[in-house]
Design an enzyme around this catalytic site. Structure first.
Site, PDB file in Angstrom:
ATOM      1  N   ASP A 139       0.560  -1.312  -0.032  1.00 47.01           N
ATOM      2  CA  ASP A 139      -0.332   0.043  -0.486  1.00 47.01           C
ATOM      3  C   ASP A 139       0.538   1.443   0.164  1.00 47.01           C
ATOM      4  O   ASP A 139       1.824   1.294   0.402  1.00 47.01           O
ATOM      5  CB  ASP A 139      -1.237  -0.381   1.588  1.00 47.01           C
ATOM      6  CG  ASP A 139      -1.829  -1.108   0.828  1.00 47.01           C
ATOM      7  OD1 ASP A 139      -2.309  -1.643   0.408  1.00 47.01           O
ATOM      8  OD2 ASP A 139      -2.415  -1.464   2.532  1.00 47.01           O
ATOM      9  N   ARG A 140       0.205   2.487  -0.523  1.00 46.12           N
ATOM     10  CA  ARG A 140       0.890   3.731  -0.863  1.00 46.12           C
ATOM     11  C   ARG A 140       1.537   3.773   0.848  1.00 46.12           C
ATOM     12  O   ARG A 140       2.329   4.235   0.906  1.00 46.12           O
ATOM     13  CB  ARG A 140       0.098   4.701  -0.954  1.00 46.12           C
ATOM     14  CG  ARG A 140       0.974   6.087  -1.419  1.00 46.12           C
ATOM     15  CD  ARG A 140       0.588   6.991  -1.991  1.00 46.12           C
ATOM     16  NE  ARG A 140      -0.804   7.127  -1.070  1.00 46.12           N
ATOM     17  CZ  ARG A 140      -1.575   8.592   0.062  1.00 46.12           C
ATOM     18  NH1 ARG A 140       0.248   9.233  -0.092  1.00 46.12           N
ATOM     19  NH2 ARG A 140      -1.873   9.050   0.190  1.00 46.12           N
TER      20      ARG A 140
END
Length: 305
Positions: A139-140
């Site tokens: 995930d970012r």
């Protein structure tokens, strides 16, 4: 999927656009302008310049009629993006693999407003590796170990390792202490993530997500947890920690979503992909890669009482 007829440009793949399923009589340009009205002027310029091509690499012109379910390729103009002010460090590099220590707030691959602010584009540009591809994703908002394959011939064997769950992963997380829980423990549940919905959620049914959770240290009112995911559902660790009543510090998705400005780096998600270990499918060697990042003590100073 067939290979794109346009090469990589400035670290970015060309965009593939599928024409309508049925004949409409409109031209390719008319279809593109209707689909991307904010780019109408630039699309006209690109067609005039021969920059938009069909699947065979032949440039289209303003009179080219859209063939049902045919593909055309073009380069979209990347958005103007600020730079993520954290380092993307190389952990390991050889002829097959590039392993990095990704910072928080950096996307793995281009998506939406995060194009240049993605590890894939930054690394392609830095090392001139046009065939670079992620073997998996983070995930970012999650930092830590991220594995890329360097050349196309090596892509499938490593991606299959992750698809077949033949990888041992460890994550670190900071979350509140829970007086009513005995660690270590295992969380099993069924998690679904619906398209267009920001949050994943647990639903009744056969479990498809499995996480082993250890408490490895106490930090005042919070704990340092070691998480061992045995599956890889979207937001699995964040959902499972929240379901235990101890959401990860800095999580703006769980238990409730709160909007955070795109350039607000003040309260990162305290989740770190600490290590990855696997048997290399090409060499047969055991590979282990670890992050040098830390969630404490500096990260703890940002925890609000």
């Amino acid at each position: 999927m067939p290979a794109a007829p346009l090469p990589l440009r400035d670290g970015l793949d060309p965009t593939r656009v599928r024409m309508p399923d049925k004949a409409t009589g409109v031209t390719v340009l008319e279809h593109l302008r209707a689909r991307f009205p904010q780019d109408a002027a630039r699309l006209t310029e690109k067609v005039a310049g021969g920059e938009i091509v069909d699947a065979a690499g032949v440039p289209i012109d303003s009179t080219t009629v859209a063939k049902p379910r045919s593909d055309i390729y073009l380069y979209r103009d990347p958005p103007v993006e600020p730079t993520v002010p954290f380092s993307l460090d190389v952990v390991h590099q050889d002829e097959n693999l590039l392993v990095v220590d990704k910072p928080h707030f950096l996307a793995t691959t281009p998506r939406g407003a995060y194009v240049a602010r993605s590890a894939l584009v930054l690394l392609r540009r830095r090392f001139d590796l046009p065939e670079l591809s992620p073997a998996h994703r983070l995930d970012r908002l999650t930092a830590g170990v991220l594995v890329f394959t360097v050349r196309q011939q090596a892509r499938r064997p490593y991606q299959e390792l992750f698809a077949q769950r033949a990888i041992t992963k460890q994550y670190d997380a900071i979350a509140p202490l829970a007086q009513d829980l005995d660690f270590p423990l295992t969380v099993r549940s069924r998690i679904i993530k619906e398209r267009g919905v920001l949050q994943a959620r647990e639903v009744p049914g056969e479990p498809n997500a499995d996480t082993f959770v250890e408490l490895v240290d106490t930090l005042g009112t919070h704990g340092l947890y070691r998480l061992h995911p045995r599956t890889g559902k979207t937001h699995q660790l964040r959902v499972h920690m929240c379901s235990l009543g101890i959401p990860i510090v800095g999580d703006n998705f769980y238990p409730a979503f709160r909007d955070v400005a795109d350039d607000d780096y003040s309260d990162p998600l305290r989740l770190l992909a600490r290590s990855i270990e696997f048997v290399d499918p090409l060499s047969g060697l055991v590979r282990r890669f670890e992050s040098d990042r830390s969630l404490e003590p500096s990260a703890m100073q940002q925890i609000r009482p």
